[in-house]
Write an enzyme that holds these catalytic residues in place. Sequence first.
Site, PDB file in Angstrom:
ATOM      1  N   HIS A 131      52.900  69.751  66.255  1.00 35.79           N
ATOM      2  CA  HIS A 131      51.623  69.145  66.598  1.00 35.79           C
ATOM      3  C   HIS A 131      51.566  67.639  66.296  1.00 35.79           C
ATOM      4  O   HIS A 131      51.036  66.859  67.080  1.00 35.79           O
ATOM      5  CB  HIS A 131      50.504  69.882  65.851  1.00 35.79           C
ATOM      6  CG  HIS A 131      49.185  69.847  66.548  1.00 35.79           C
ATOM      7  ND1 HIS A 131      48.262  70.859  66.437  1.00 35.79           N
ATOM      8  CD2 HIS A 131      48.623  68.927  67.371  1.00 35.79           C
ATOM      9  CE1 HIS A 131      47.187  70.560  67.157  1.00 35.79           C
ATOM     10  NE2 HIS A 131      47.386  69.392  67.720  1.00 35.79           N
TER      11      HIS A 131
ATOM     12  N   TYR B  41      43.560  74.965  66.049  1.00 35.70           N
ATOM     13  CA  TYR B  41      42.305  75.191  66.770  1.00 35.70           C
ATOM     14  C   TYR B  41      41.586  76.452  66.291  1.00 35.70           C
ATOM     15  O   TYR B  41      40.414  76.643  66.603  1.00 35.70           O
ATOM     16  CB  TYR B  41      42.556  75.314  68.278  1.00 35.70           C
ATOM     17  CG  TYR B  41      43.199  74.117  68.933  1.00 35.70           C
ATOM     18  CD1 TYR B  41      43.375  72.912  68.256  1.00 35.70           C
ATOM     19  CD2 TYR B  41      43.635  74.195  70.252  1.00 35.70           C
ATOM     20  CE1 TYR B  41      43.982  71.831  68.867  1.00 35.70           C
ATOM     21  CE2 TYR B  41      44.232  73.111  70.871  1.00 35.70           C
ATOM     22  CZ  TYR B  41      44.415  71.942  70.180  1.00 35.70           C
ATOM     23  OH  TYR B  41      45.014  70.872  70.796  1.00 35.70           O
TER      24      TYR B  41
END
Length: 265
Positions: free
Chosen positions: A99, A48
């Site tokens: 992730h 992010y």
Amino acid sequence: MTQMTLNDGRSMPQLGMGTYQIPDTQVALVVRKGLDLGFELVDTAAFYHNERGVGEAMQGSEAFLTTKLWNDRHRDAEAALDESLALLGVDAVDLYLIHWPRPSEGAYVDAWRSLVALRDAGKTRSIGVSNFLPEHIDAIVAGTGVTPAVNQIELHPRFQQREARAYHEAHGIVTQSWSPLGQGGTLLHDPAVEAAAAKHGRSAAQVVIAWHLAHGLSVIPKAADAEHLSDNFAALDLTLDDEDIAAIDALDDADGRIGPDPAVL
């Protein structure tokens, strides 16, 4: 705020704030507003590119903090976590997730082995995965004997992941929903959602979040402004009835996936 018991004995707030696509220059203000409202869980990730801002906002806070290992660091997890910790300004995170499994790379079992070591070293208090299919979880458990505490997956009324949820329940894994509002749009205007919203005098987003909570899911909706943060948080005191839940349950669609397929990414 309901606390969910993890399979390692720790607890995690059921409702949190997602921060995907909130720029690093803006995320600190957003997270501070969320914490002021009463949110107790903040979810970020190396991918992010906003960990510095998240960490700035959380200085002095005891809120639960999650970050994630990106796909190109499966063989370098310790250094990757050290970089995240430096950006966040903390000695340890509450939850560290792989992730994506990236099965084509063949390194996710090694990555999980590294996360177990990082937990044992105290750099993360709990460990889990994101976007893992049952076969991926079977592989990491077979390789290490350690079951993830959480699997964060795409989950919303049009993609309800019932088989994955049943697998998680059978193995003591908390299911955490990303993109819980289905990226908004048509889902929030579905007649079943709008009918429940009108019945209870609430927003469509609150109805969908309350649906996740009613099913015992952890949920991390993203909001980039104070109004949406407040609206999301207010879902905590909305109780849907059986009729509402059944109507939303009926929206499930096997082709409802929005994000990538973990089997082929």
